[in-house]
Scaffold this motif. Structure first.
Motif, mmCIF file in Angstrom:
data_model
loop_
_atom_site.group_PDB
_atom_site.id
_atom_site.type_symbol
_atom_site.label_atom_id
_atom_site.label_comp_id
_atom_site.label_asym_id
_atom_site.label_seq_id
_atom_site.Cartn_x
_atom_site.Cartn_y
_atom_site.Cartn_z
ATOM 1 N N ALA A 183 0.836 -1.209 0.000
ATOM 2 C CA ALA A 183 0.000 0.000 0.000
ATOM 3 C C ALA A 183 0.866 1.253 0.000
ATOM 4 O O ALA A 183 0.641 2.190 -0.786
ATOM 5 C CB ALA A 183 -0.940 -0.020 1.204
ATOM 6 N N ASP A 184 1.889 1.285 0.849
ATOM 7 C CA ASP A 184 2.767 2.458 0.913
ATOM 8 C C ASP A 184 3.625 2.579 -0.346
ATOM 9 O O ASP A 184 3.794 3.685 -0.896
ATOM 10 C CB ASP A 184 3.671 2.371 2.147
ATOM 11 N N GLN A 185 4.180 1.469 -0.806
ATOM 12 C CA GLN A 185 5.066 1.526 -1.973
ATOM 13 C C GLN A 185 4.306 1.955 -3.227
ATOM 14 O O GLN A 185 4.804 2.777 -4.006
ATOM 15 C CB GLN A 185 5.715 0.159 -2.207
ATOM 16 N N THR A 186 3.124 1.399 -3.438
ATOM 17 C CA THR A 186 2.369 1.741 -4.653
ATOM 18 C C THR A 186 1.821 3.168 -4.570
ATOM 19 O O THR A 186 1.698 3.854 -5.597
ATOM 20 C CB THR A 186 1.228 0.737 -4.875
ATOM 21 N N ARG A 187 1.504 3.605 -3.369
ATOM 22 C CA ARG A 187 1.032 4.988 -3.223
ATOM 23 C C ARG A 187 2.130 5.971 -3.614
ATOM 24 O O ARG A 187 1.868 6.977 -4.291
ATOM 25 C CB ARG A 187 0.576 5.236 -1.777
ATOM 26 N N ALA A 188 3.356 5.673 -3.234
ATOM 27 C CA ALA A 188 4.484 6.536 -3.605
ATOM 28 C C ALA A 188 4.707 6.520 -5.113
ATOM 29 O O ALA A 188 5.020 7.556 -5.728
ATOM 30 C CB ALA A 188 5.743 6.080 -2.871
ATOM 31 N N ALA A 189 4.542 5.330 -5.744
ATOM 32 C CA ALA A 189 4.728 5.246 -7.197
ATOM 33 C C ALA A 189 3.651 6.041 -7.929
ATOM 34 O O ALA A 189 3.930 6.734 -8.922
ATOM 35 C CB ALA A 189 4.699 3.785 -7.629
ATOM 36 N N LYS A 190 2.426 5.961 -7.453
ATOM 37 C CA LYS A 190 1.331 6.704 -8.085
ATOM 38 C C LYS A 190 1.555 8.205 -7.933
ATOM 39 O O LYS A 190 1.322 8.979 -8.875
ATOM 40 C CB LYS A 190 0.008 6.268 -7.438
ATOM 41 N N ALA A 191 2.046 8.635 -6.769
ATOM 42 C CA ALA A 191 2.307 10.055 -6.543
ATOM 43 C C ALA A 191 3.422 10.571 -7.437
ATOM 44 O O ALA A 191 3.454 11.759 -7.804
ATOM 45 C CB ALA A 191 2.657 10.288 -5.074
ATOM 46 N N ALA A 192 4.350 9.668 -7.860
ATOM 47 C CA ALA A 192 5.447 10.068 -8.742
ATOM 48 C C ALA A 192 5.029 10.087 -10.205
ATOM 49 O O ALA A 192 5.856 10.385 -11.084
ATOM 50 C CB ALA A 192 6.627 9.122 -8.547
ATOM 51 N N GLY A 193 3.753 9.778 -10.487
ATOM 52 C CA GLY A 193 3.261 9.850 -11.866
ATOM 53 C C GLY A 193 3.357 8.537 -12.632
ATOM 54 O O GLY A 193 3.245 8.526 -13.869
ATOM 55 N N HIS A 194 3.550 7.430 -11.928
ATOM 56 C CA HIS A 194 3.667 6.130 -12.588
ATOM 57 C C HIS A 194 2.345 5.356 -12.514
ATOM 58 O O HIS A 194 1.567 5.519 -11.578
ATOM 59 C CB HIS A 194 4.775 5.300 -11.940
ATOM 60 N N GLU A 195 2.133 4.529 -13.504
ATOM 61 C CA GLU A 195 0.944 3.681 -13.534
ATOM 62 C C GLU A 195 1.245 2.377 -12.798
ATOM 63 O O GLU A 195 2.398 1.919 -12.750
ATOM 64 C CB GLU A 195 0.553 3.400 -14.989
ATOM 65 N N LEU A 196 0.193 1.747 -12.251
ATOM 66 C CA LEU A 196 0.346 0.539 -11.447
ATOM 67 C C LEU A 196 -0.332 -0.653 -12.115
ATOM 68 O O LEU A 196 -1.456 -0.524 -12.637
ATOM 69 C CB LEU A 196 -0.274 0.735 -10.052
ATOM 70 N N ILE A 197 0.318 -1.801 -12.072
ATOM 71 C CA ILE A 197 -0.307 -3.069 -12.436
ATOM 72 C C ILE A 197 0.143 -4.129 -11.424
ATOM 73 O O ILE A 197 1.185 -3.979 -10.775
ATOM 74 C CB ILE A 197 0.012 -3.534 -13.876
ATOM 75 N N VAL A 198 -0.668 -5.190 -11.308
ATOM 76 C CA VAL A 198 -0.333 -6.309 -10.424
ATOM 77 C C VAL A 198 0.472 -7.326 -11.238
ATOM 78 O O VAL A 198 0.035 -7.750 -12.314
ATOM 79 C CB VAL A 198 -1.591 -6.964 -9.840
ATOM 80 N N HIS A 199 1.619 -7.703 -10.715
ATOM 81 C CA HIS A 199 2.509 -8.639 -11.406
ATOM 82 C C HIS A 199 2.212 -10.048 -10.873
ATOM 83 O O HIS A 199 2.845 -10.526 -9.931
ATOM 84 C CB HIS A 199 3.962 -8.230 -11.137
ATOM 85 N N VAL A 200 1.229 -10.702 -11.471
ATOM 86 C CA VAL A 200 0.683 -11.956 -10.938
ATOM 87 C C VAL A 200 1.619 -13.125 -11.249
ATOM 88 O O VAL A 200 1.920 -13.392 -12.423
ATOM 89 C CB VAL A 200 -0.717 -12.228 -11.515
ATOM 90 N N PRO A 201 2.094 -13.848 -10.220
ATOM 91 C CA PRO A 201 2.984 -14.995 -10.476
ATOM 92 C C PRO A 201 2.212 -16.163 -11.084
ATOM 93 O O PRO A 201 1.138 -16.535 -10.602
ATOM 94 C CB PRO A 201 3.529 -15.344 -9.085
ATOM 95 N N MET A 202 2.782 -16.721 -12.152
ATOM 96 C CA MET A 202 2.149 -17.839 -12.857
ATOM 97 C C MET A 202 3.204 -18.903 -13.166
ATOM 98 O O MET A 202 4.401 -18.605 -13.248
ATOM 99 C CB MET A 202 1.479 -17.358 -14.147
ATOM 100 N N GLU A 203 2.728 -20.113 -13.364
ATOM 101 C CA GLU A 203 3.626 -21.264 -13.536
ATOM 102 C C GLU A 203 4.429 -21.174 -14.829
ATOM 103 O O GLU A 203 3.859 -20.975 -15.905
ATOM 104 C CB GLU A 203 2.810 -22.559 -13.530
#
Length: 367
Positions: A183-203
């Motif tokens: 929550a804290d890390q992604t909030r900082a990335a969003k505040a810096a103007g970056h877009e967010l996606i979930v990096h889902v682990p798959m086999e």
């Protein structure tokens, strides 16, 4: 003493021999009687043979009805032998009955995404998208071709994740759902103007470990759904997901369809990292009317500085040729150093750095 009776003399003239005709007649009569008896016997035998033959032929006739034999009286202790009946002749159906009806293809789980209620889900990726320059999709070779830069594997290594967030944006940042303090890390990335996606682990194919809670092909559909929902609950404000590894999972149509159906229901998008040429992402995204973007270049499979520089040059070449290039890198020191020097040069070369959602409209299902 009784008187002896003298038989009368035979008829005929004196001195003539007694004819033997009466004896011959008797013998002839006996022969005739014997012959008649023999004839009668032969005729009787012939009749018996004829009757037996007719009986045998009658039993062998194919249309002779079966005669039911009454059971023996009770108490006799004997049963009449029962002859085996001939098996019925199978009826051959007409030729058209032999043709099998075409079998419909097996449908993967959740082939139809749930209908989104108006105003409930909608295009969630639009609400969470980072503002980008309003520009039409450039033609190949035109100035200001667009480049999308995605940094995967963020969140676990905090110092390098912080360094990636400090890159000049907009950068698309992909966060591992099992990292801490997301929550804290992604909030900082969003505040810096970056877009967010979930990096889902798959086999993946092979023995590489995608991390805890990975989506694998041997899981039940319900477990795939449960793990995906847990990943999507790890933080908020994202526009979609991309696959971490996943060369085996993304090639499995049935399992990947569960993921893309849920993204479609939530109004999210899918970045196909294309870790395998056999990915089912594009065809399933079209089926579920899901916005999809595919990776063009991996920056750091080879982590030598020279190799990373060569991949950055390839990104520029793809962008000039197609108007857009999507590059994926990782928070390695060599990659971050190269990007810190390369990103400030893009505008002078005629390129525009844009977030991932800026290129959705140019992809099938992105409108």
């Amino acid at each position: 003493m009784p008187r002896r009776v003298t038989p009368p003399p035979p008829l005929g003239r004196p001195g003539q021999k007694t004819p033997k005709r009466p004896l011959a007649r008797r013998r002839k009569g006996a022969r005739i009687s014997l012959t008649r008896a023999q004839l009668a016997g032969i005729v009787g035998l012939t009749a018996i043979v004829a009757l037996l033959g007719a009986y045998v032929l009658g039993n062998r006739h194919p249309h002779k009805p079966t005669v039911a034999t009454a059971p023996p009286p009770s108490g006799t202790g004997k049963t009449s032998p029962r002859l085996p009946s001939a098996p019925p002749v199978p009826t051959v159906p007409p030729p058209e009955q032999h043709a099998e009806a075409p079998v419909p293809p097996a449908s993967p789980p959740k082939t139809e995404p749930p209908k989104a209620e108006p105003g409930k889900a909608g295009a969630a990726w639009r609400r969470n998208a980072v503002p980008s320059p309003q520009m039409a999709a450039p033609a190949p070779g035109a100035a200001h071709a667009r480049i999308v830069l995605v940094i995967d594997d963020l969140g676990v290594d905090r110092p390098r994740s912080t360094r990636a967030v400090a890159l000049p944006g907009p950068v698309t940042t992909a966060w591992l759902p099992y990292a801490h303090d997301l929550a804290d890390q992604t909030r900082a990335a969003k505040a810096a103007g970056h877009e967010l996606i979930v990096h889902v682990p798959m086999e993946p194919v092979g023995k590489a470990d995608p991390g805890p809670g990975a989506l694998t092909v041997n899981l039940s559909d319900e477990e795939v759904q449960r793990r995906l929902e847990a990943d999507l609950a790890s933080f908020d404000g994202y526009v979609g997901i991309n696959n971490h590894m996943g060369s085996r999972f993304t090639a499995n149509e049935g399992k990947l369809s569960i993921v893309l159906a849920e993204l479609s229901r939530r109004g999210l998008m899918f970045l196909d990292s294309r870790t395998t040429p056999d990915t089912k992402g594009p065809e399933l995204a079209a089926r579920y009317r899901l916005p999809l973007v595919s990776r063009d270049v991996f920056l750091d499979d080879d982590q030598s500085p020279k190799a990373v520089q060569a991949m950055l040059a390839k990104v520029e070449e793809v962008a000039r040729r197609h108007g857009t290039a999507v590059a994926i890198g990782h928070p390695h020191d060599v990659t971050l150093t190269a990007l810190e020097h390369w990103l400030p040069t893009l505008a002078a070369k005629g390129f525009t750095l844009v977030p991932l959602t800026a290129v959705i409209a140019a992809t099938p299902g992105g409108t």
